[in-house]
Design an enzyme around this catalytic site. Sequence first.
Site, PDB file in Angstrom:
ATOM      1  N   ARG A  22       5.718   4.893  13.345  1.00 45.31           N
ATOM      2  CA  ARG A  22       6.471   3.934  12.517  1.00 45.31           C
ATOM      3  C   ARG A  22       7.970   4.217  12.532  1.00 45.31           C
ATOM      4  NH1 ARG A  22       3.831   0.826   8.388  1.00 45.31           N
ATOM      5  NH2 ARG A  22       1.755   0.385   9.169  1.00 45.31           N
ATOM      6  N   ARG A  26      10.664  -0.654   7.821  1.00 44.14           N
ATOM      7  CA  ARG A  26      11.457  -1.054   6.657  1.00 44.14           C
ATOM      8  C   ARG A  26      12.472  -0.037   6.168  1.00 44.14           C
ATOM      9  NH1 ARG A  26       6.106  -2.760   3.618  1.00 44.14           N
ATOM     10  NH2 ARG A  26       5.573  -1.018   4.959  1.00 44.14           N
ATOM     11  N   ARG A  35      13.557  -8.694  10.395  1.00 44.96           N
ATOM     12  CA  ARG A  35      12.268  -9.148   9.854  1.00 44.96           C
ATOM     13  C   ARG A  35      12.426 -10.474   9.103  1.00 44.96           C
ATOM     14  NH1 ARG A  35       8.427 -10.775   7.997  1.00 44.96           N
ATOM     15  NH2 ARG A  35       6.647  -9.830   6.964  1.00 44.96           N
ATOM     16  N   ASP A  72       1.235  -4.341  15.932  1.00 51.39           N
ATOM     17  CA  ASP A  72       0.374  -3.791  14.885  1.00 51.39           C
ATOM     18  C   ASP A  72      -1.054  -3.692  15.406  1.00 51.39           C
ATOM     19  OD1 ASP A  72       0.595  -3.199  11.775  1.00 51.39           O
ATOM     20  OD2 ASP A  72      -1.385  -4.038  12.172  1.00 51.39           O
ATOM     21  N   TYR A 148     -10.978  -2.547   8.982  1.00 47.64           N
ATOM     22  CA  TYR A 148     -10.195  -3.670   8.440  1.00 47.64           C
ATOM     23  C   TYR A 148     -10.943  -4.994   8.579  1.00 47.64           C
ATOM     24  CZ  TYR A 148      -6.283  -0.536   7.753  1.00 47.64           C
ATOM     25  OH  TYR A 148      -5.487   0.486   7.296  1.00 47.64           O
TER      26      TYR A 148
HETATM   27  O1  CP3 Z   1       5.109   2.897  14.991  1.00 51.36           O
HETATM   28  C1  CP3 Z   1       5.838   1.901  15.220  1.00 51.36           C
HETATM   29  O2  CP3 Z   1       7.052   1.876  14.988  1.00 51.36           O
HETATM   30  C2  CP3 Z   1       5.179   0.716  15.931  1.00 51.36           C
HETATM   31  C3  CP3 Z   1       4.682  -0.327  15.098  1.00 51.36           C
HETATM   32  C4  CP3 Z   1       3.420  -0.146  14.255  1.00 51.36           C
HETATM   33  C5  CP3 Z   1       3.213  -0.879  13.059  1.00 51.36           C
HETATM   34  N1  CP3 Z   1       1.951  -0.629  12.612  1.00 51.36           N
HETATM   35  C6  CP3 Z   1       4.197  -1.801  12.453  1.00 51.36           C
HETATM   36  C7  CP3 Z   1       4.000  -2.306  11.075  1.00 51.36           C
HETATM   37  C8  CP3 Z   1       2.264   0.612  14.471  1.00 51.36           C
HETATM   38  C9  CP3 Z   1       1.954   1.611  15.585  1.00 51.36           C
HETATM   39  C10 CP3 Z   1       1.348   0.294  13.432  1.00 51.36           C
HETATM   40  C11 CP3 Z   1      -0.019   0.857  13.352  1.00 51.36           C
HETATM   41  C12 CP3 Z   1      -0.881   0.516  12.202  1.00 51.36           C
HETATM   42  N2  CP3 Z   1      -0.954  -0.671  11.523  1.00 51.36           N
HETATM   43  C13 CP3 Z   1      -1.877   1.380  11.676  1.00 51.36           C
HETATM   44  C14 CP3 Z   1      -2.218   2.752  12.203  1.00 51.36           C
HETATM   45  C15 CP3 Z   1      -1.314   3.809  11.700  1.00 51.36           C
HETATM   46  C16 CP3 Z   1      -1.407   4.068  10.214  1.00 51.36           C
HETATM   47  O3  CP3 Z   1      -0.425   3.742   9.540  1.00 51.36           O
HETATM   48  O4  CP3 Z   1      -2.422   4.597   9.759  1.00 51.36           O
HETATM   49  C17 CP3 Z   1      -2.523   0.680  10.625  1.00 51.36           C
HETATM   50  C18 CP3 Z   1      -3.649   1.219   9.763  1.00 51.36           C
HETATM   51  C19 CP3 Z   1      -1.924  -0.613  10.541  1.00 51.36           C
HETATM   52  C20 CP3 Z   1      -2.330  -1.728   9.634  1.00 51.36           C
HETATM   53  C21 CP3 Z   1      -1.206  -2.178   8.782  1.00 51.36           C
HETATM   54  N3  CP3 Z   1      -0.072  -2.842   9.240  1.00 51.36           N
HETATM   55  C22 CP3 Z   1      -1.092  -2.065   7.381  1.00 51.36           C
HETATM   56  C23 CP3 Z   1      -2.136  -1.399   6.479  1.00 51.36           C
HETATM   57  C24 CP3 Z   1       0.106  -2.655   7.013  1.00 51.36           C
HETATM   58  C25 CP3 Z   1       0.627  -2.866   5.608  1.00 51.36           C
HETATM   59  C26 CP3 Z   1       1.181  -1.629   5.034  1.00 51.36           C
HETATM   60  C27 CP3 Z   1       2.632  -1.491   5.364  1.00 51.36           C
HETATM   61  O5  CP3 Z   1       3.051  -0.398   5.778  1.00 51.36           O
HETATM   62  O6  CP3 Z   1       3.328  -2.481   5.202  1.00 51.36           O
HETATM   63  C28 CP3 Z   1       0.761  -3.103   8.193  1.00 51.36           C
HETATM   64  C29 CP3 Z   1       2.071  -3.799   8.305  1.00 51.36           C
HETATM   65  C30 CP3 Z   1       3.087  -3.208   9.216  1.00 51.36           C
HETATM   66  N4  CP3 Z   1       2.842  -2.745  10.480  1.00 51.36           N
HETATM   67  C31 CP3 Z   1       4.494  -3.091   8.970  1.00 51.36           C
HETATM   68  C32 CP3 Z   1       5.055  -2.518  10.124  1.00 51.36           C
HETATM   69  C33 CP3 Z   1       6.522  -2.224  10.363  1.00 51.36           C
HETATM   70  C34 CP3 Z   1       5.206  -3.565   7.713  1.00 51.36           C
HETATM   71  C35 CP3 Z   1       5.216  -5.048   7.652  1.00 51.36           C
HETATM   72  C36 CP3 Z   1       6.573  -5.662   7.377  1.00 51.36           C
HETATM   73  O7  CP3 Z   1       7.602  -5.231   7.935  1.00 51.36           O
HETATM   74  O8  CP3 Z   1       6.605  -6.638   6.614  1.00 51.36           O
END
Ligand code: CP3
Length: 340
Positions: A22, A26, A35, A72, A148
């Site tokens: 990540r 944000r 975004r 994602d 999920y």
């Molecule tokens: O790592 C990076 O920079 C690459 C991008 C990336 C995202 N999600 C962007 C994202 C990666 C590799 C992920 C993986 C991901 N997504 C996982 C596995 C890693 C972990 O965290 O355990 C999981 C379980 C998800 C599912 C997911 N996506 C959730 C539960 C959420 C909501 C929670 C949150 O952090 O907002 C997301 C949304 C998400 N994925 C965001 C980002 C930057 C935030 C959304 C936004 O910007 O509005």
Amino acid sequence: MKPLLRVLAGEPCWPPPIWLMRQAGRYLPEYRSLRAQARDFIEFCMTPDLAVEATLQPLRRYDFDAAILFSDILILPWALGRNVSFVDGEGPALEALQGADAIGGLDMVAMPERVAPVLEAVRRIRAALDTRTTLIGFAGAPFTVACYLIEGGSSSDFAATRRMAHAEPELFARLIDRLVAATITYLAAQIEAGAEAVMLFDSWAGILPPYLFRQHVVGATAQIVSSLKARFPTVPVVGFPRLAGLSIGAYAAATGVAAVGLDTAADPLLATSLLPERVAAQGNLDPTALVAGGTALEREARAILEALRGRPHVFNLGHGVMPATPPEHVAALVELVRAA
Ligand code: CP3
């Protein structure tokens, strides 16, 4: 060879290469304004201009060894035809998947076409990177994606998923098999588009008892790794079986991954004593130490560096960067690792 790829090939490197799960997101003000240009998170991920820019933003600030595709893990279920949305502040919402029909309905035929914008982003990112930065593609591991899908979103315990794995073992295995096939197709396409390494995020791997872990985490991962290795023998696969504890040794040995991501709770020395010598360890600074900064961050980061010195190690966090992280703490961490 690029430093990250050298370590993933099993060679120790000092100081170790560094990137952060990540690393885009944000906590960066430029991410928040980018975004705001998309209607929703799926559209954001599926617009190559925006996905490329989000991927590159952290590399303009920090001297990381890798870019990770901005996308994602829930894009694959979306591409398989499931309803997926992201509600601001609440996380993902999916239509919960139930029964054999729904599993059979996962649309493997339409999927490659639907992920075309992701592959376009991969091509453009690869073309934009310098000669020492590695491009990492990724997918969710089948078990975590199943969590999920079945739950319909995040959960504190994924009880419905675990119940199904126990009570409807054949149906659950069929779902995992479908996701294995889809993940192989998806990751192979990312590699063909320019990804130099791929990572499988198995965020909920550790919630299964050992025999189900062997089947749905180790077994599914092993199939993906062997299929990708047959087609792309030099492209390393990184596994992140989060919360897997003592099972990471068996995971590393039986799946054939090039590296294992250690979660925050893993003691680096104990954990790596379970890994084959040539399997790299990735991790595992507590993301909240990065929020805290200062001496806590320094102490934690140095302890990990020392513990893993001399073995193949990719410096990273134990989980993703938190939105509350001050960007200057990330700069301090990268400097500390580079100066080690
Ligand atoms: O790592 C990076 O920079 C690459 C991008 C990336 C995202 N999600 C962007 C994202 C990666 C590799 C992920 C993986 C991901 N997504 C996982 C596995 C890693 C972990 O965290 O355990 C999981 C379980 C998800 C599912 C997911 N996506 C959730 C539960 C959420 C909501 C929670 C949150 O952090 O907002 C997301 C949304 C998400 N994925 C965001 C980002 C930057 C935030 C959304 C936004 O910007 O509005």
